[in-house]
Scaffold this active site. Structure first.
Site, mmCIF file in Angstrom:
data_model
loop_
_atom_site.group_PDB
_atom_site.id
_atom_site.type_symbol
_atom_site.label_atom_id
_atom_site.label_comp_id
_atom_site.label_asym_id
_atom_site.label_seq_id
_atom_site.Cartn_x
_atom_site.Cartn_y
_atom_site.Cartn_z
ATOM 1 N N LYS A 232 -10.821 -2.503 19.033
ATOM 2 C CA LYS A 232 -9.421 -2.945 19.084
ATOM 3 C C LYS A 232 -8.937 -3.107 20.520
ATOM 4 O O LYS A 232 -7.943 -3.770 20.766
ATOM 5 C CB LYS A 232 -8.527 -1.916 18.392
ATOM 6 C CG LYS A 232 -8.895 -1.664 16.938
ATOM 7 C CD LYS A 232 -8.019 -2.454 16.018
ATOM 8 C CE LYS A 232 -8.336 -2.084 14.580
ATOM 9 N NZ LYS A 232 -7.464 -2.795 13.645
ATOM 10 N N ILE B 89 -2.159 -6.393 14.826
ATOM 11 C CA ILE B 89 -1.082 -6.131 15.793
ATOM 12 C C ILE B 89 -1.594 -5.249 16.925
ATOM 13 O O ILE B 89 -1.346 -5.517 18.104
ATOM 14 C CB ILE B 89 0.122 -5.493 15.067
ATOM 15 C CG1 ILE B 89 0.665 -6.517 14.069
ATOM 16 C CG2 ILE B 89 1.196 -5.065 16.045
ATOM 17 C CD1 ILE B 89 1.450 -5.946 12.935
ATOM 18 N N ASN C 282 0.859 -1.189 0.000
ATOM 19 C CA ASN C 282 0.000 0.000 0.000
ATOM 20 C C ASN C 282 0.896 1.242 0.000
ATOM 21 O O ASN C 282 2.121 1.141 0.101
ATOM 22 C CB ASN C 282 -0.978 -0.017 1.183
ATOM 23 C CG ASN C 282 -0.264 0.030 2.507
ATOM 24 O OD1 ASN C 282 0.359 1.028 2.848
ATOM 25 N ND2 ASN C 282 -0.329 -1.063 3.256
HETATM 26 N N1 CTP Z 1 -3.595 -2.383 12.624
HETATM 27 C C1 CTP Z 1 -2.718 -3.358 13.057
HETATM 28 N N2 CTP Z 1 -2.718 -4.586 12.474
HETATM 29 C C2 CTP Z 1 -3.568 -4.884 11.470
HETATM 30 C C3 CTP Z 1 -4.456 -3.888 11.016
HETATM 31 C C4 CTP Z 1 -4.448 -2.662 11.614
HETATM 32 O O1 CTP Z 1 -1.944 -3.085 13.977
HETATM 33 N N3 CTP Z 1 -3.542 -6.088 10.912
HETATM 34 C C5 CTP Z 1 -3.630 -1.078 13.311
HETATM 35 C C6 CTP Z 1 -3.091 0.070 12.507
HETATM 36 O O2 CTP Z 1 -1.694 0.239 12.724
HETATM 37 C C7 CTP Z 1 -3.885 1.237 13.067
HETATM 38 C C8 CTP Z 1 -5.229 0.604 13.322
HETATM 39 O O3 CTP Z 1 -4.970 -0.758 13.561
HETATM 40 O O4 CTP Z 1 -3.393 1.673 14.319
HETATM 41 C C9 CTP Z 1 -6.139 0.791 12.141
HETATM 42 O O5 CTP Z 1 -7.115 -0.155 12.186
HETATM 43 P P1 CTP Z 1 -7.858 -0.758 10.901
HETATM 44 O O6 CTP Z 1 -8.890 -1.701 11.398
HETATM 45 O O7 CTP Z 1 -6.918 -1.293 9.895
HETATM 46 O O8 CTP Z 1 -8.502 0.503 10.438
HETATM 47 P P2 CTP Z 1 -8.392 1.239 9.095
HETATM 48 O O9 CTP Z 1 -7.066 1.073 8.452
HETATM 49 O O10 CTP Z 1 -8.784 2.608 9.480
HETATM 50 O O11 CTP Z 1 -9.435 0.419 8.179
HETATM 51 P P3 CTP Z 1 -10.951 -0.097 8.394
HETATM 52 O O12 CTP Z 1 -11.730 1.151 8.651
HETATM 53 O O13 CTP Z 1 -11.204 -0.777 7.127
HETATM 54 O O14 CTP Z 1 -11.005 -1.041 9.556
#
Ligand code: CTP
Length: 407
Positions: free
Chosen positions: A347, A311, A213
């Protein structure tokens, strides 16, 4: 901030002979601007690159030269030079001086001083990439690190010799930041350990292709830099980015989400974890061991995906060794605050920094952003700030949070 941090600190700067010696002039200037006292020692070969007179003018002090001078020795022997310093800095530190240090060789003023000093030593290596990668240099580094010598850099980039790779001396301001971090025992996050994730992840399709990305890593790297300059011992786990390693931060480079999780777990225990990386939610379920080939008239391959570990959620839900403060980022394109509040709960993190990444905001890859900080106490709307300002503001809030906790 200039003139504040290093007031009254005494730096003994050893300049050894490499093309990067010209940077030592700027380093002296930057240290003097911050009111540090700088006393310079040059090796003989350093004099091929910069003149003692330049160093003397910039440091406003006598410059001590390679060969023993009877007057210098009687007025100010190597023991006194070291005694009167708070920190010894070697910039640039050539492969040769590092090798002499590792071997305990003392054949000029600089190396004699380094063998005799009981002060901490910070070295900024500078050399050709092959010399840096040579097993002898790497072994010397390991030896010196095991003896407590600190290092800043080298950076990766184009080199004066026309090659590319690690070996460039850290920039003078990076060396200054490392010196400030060294003296930062009264810094607001001194004694705290921090972990930051940054950049994208690359998920392999086959040995040559990946899904990635456009995350630049700017925000995550700025956060690591801000935490380190606030005195925290900081580990930055970063996916592939073009951002240089921030001064005074240990950087662990990874590619995939699973490697990122592993590196984060290895960095524990920490007091503060900030997940700023744009982690791929899915990886290719079975990475092809060989490059996928086009089949004449055949259909394009179809990929199936498996979910990656989260994570932020994993760190937030640790039963044992959970960081005391876990902070996530929420990139939203609509109902920014509402979605981020829900995401914080989902989260399990403590704070969430939310921003609008819809087209036209310039948040992704840009240098500035408008953030909302969501904590259990409510929502704080921040003005538009650069990513470094966001990082400094968050670091200051983290410091205030820890100050408010019972000891
Ligand atoms: N994150 C992570 N590990 C993942 C996915 C996300 O640590 N596999 C963390 C990112 O570093 C960030 C946060 O979670 O701190 C973002 O959450 P995410 O669910 O990925 O949200 P968005 O990227 O905003 O996307 P969506 O709205 O689709 O959930």
């Amino acid at each position: 901030m200039l003139g504040h941090h290093l007031r009254g600190k005494r730096i003994l700067l050893i300049v050894s002979g490499g093309i990067a010696a010209y940077k030592s002039l700027d380093l002296v200037r930057r240290l003097r601007e911050r009111n540090a006292a700088v006393r310079c020692v040059m090796t003989q070969s350093a004099e091929e690159f910069v003149t003692p007179l330049s160093l003397q003018a910039l440091s406003e002090d006598k410059v001590y030269r390679a060969l023993f001078s009877l007057t210098d020795e009687s007025e100010m022997g190597h023991i006194n030079l070291s005694r009167q310093a708070d920190l010894v800095v070697i910039a640039p530190a050539t492969a040769n001086i590092l090798a002499k240090m590792a071997g305990g060789i003392a054949d000029d003023l600089a190396t004699t001083l380094l063998l005799a000093t009981d002060k901490d030593v910070l070295a900024a290596p500078a050399m050709n990439v092959r010399m840096w990668n040579h097993a002898a240099t790497q072994a010397n580094l390991a030896t010196l690190k095991s003896r407590g010598v600190r290092f800043i850099g080298p950076n990766e980039g184009d080199m004066a010799c026309g090659e590319y790779g690690p070996g460039r001396m850290a920039e003078p301001l990076e060396v200054v930041a490392a010196i400030e971090a060294y003296f930062g025992t009264d810094a607001p996050l001194a004694g705290r350990r921090a972990l930051v994730t940054s950049g994208p992840t690359y998920e392999a399709i086959d040995p040559v292709r990946f899904i990635g990305n456009r995350s630049s890593g700017k925000q995550g790297h700025a956060l690591a830099a801000a935490l380190a300059s606030a005195g925290a011992e900081t580990t930055l786990v970063s996916g592939p980015t073009a951002e240089p390693a921030p001064a005074g931060v240990s950087v662990v480079r990874i590619e995939s989400a699973r490697q990122m999780l592993e590196a984060c777990q290895a960095a524990l225990p920490v007091d503060i974890a900030i997940c700023a990386a744009a982690v791929a939610d899915w990886r290719v379920a079975s990475e092809a061991p060989q490059k996928l080939k086009k089949q004449e008239g055949g259909a394009p391959p179809s990929l199936s995906f498996a979910e990656n570990p989260d994570i932020l959620a994993t760190l937030s839900h640790l039963n044992e060794g959970r960081p005391r403060l876990v902070i996530g980022f929420a990139a939203e394109t609509e109902n920014v605050v509402e979605n981020a509040v829900a995401k914080r709960a989902r989260k399990g993190c403590d704070w969430m920094l939310a921003n609008d990444v819809s087209a036209g905001t310039g948040a992704f890859g840009g240098d500035a952003n408008t953030m909302h900080l969501i904590t259990p106490d409510g929502v704080e709307d921040w003005p538009r700030l650069t990513k470094r300002q966001i990082a400094d503001r968050l670091a200051a809030q983290i410091a205030a949070h820890f100050r408010s906790l019972p000891a």
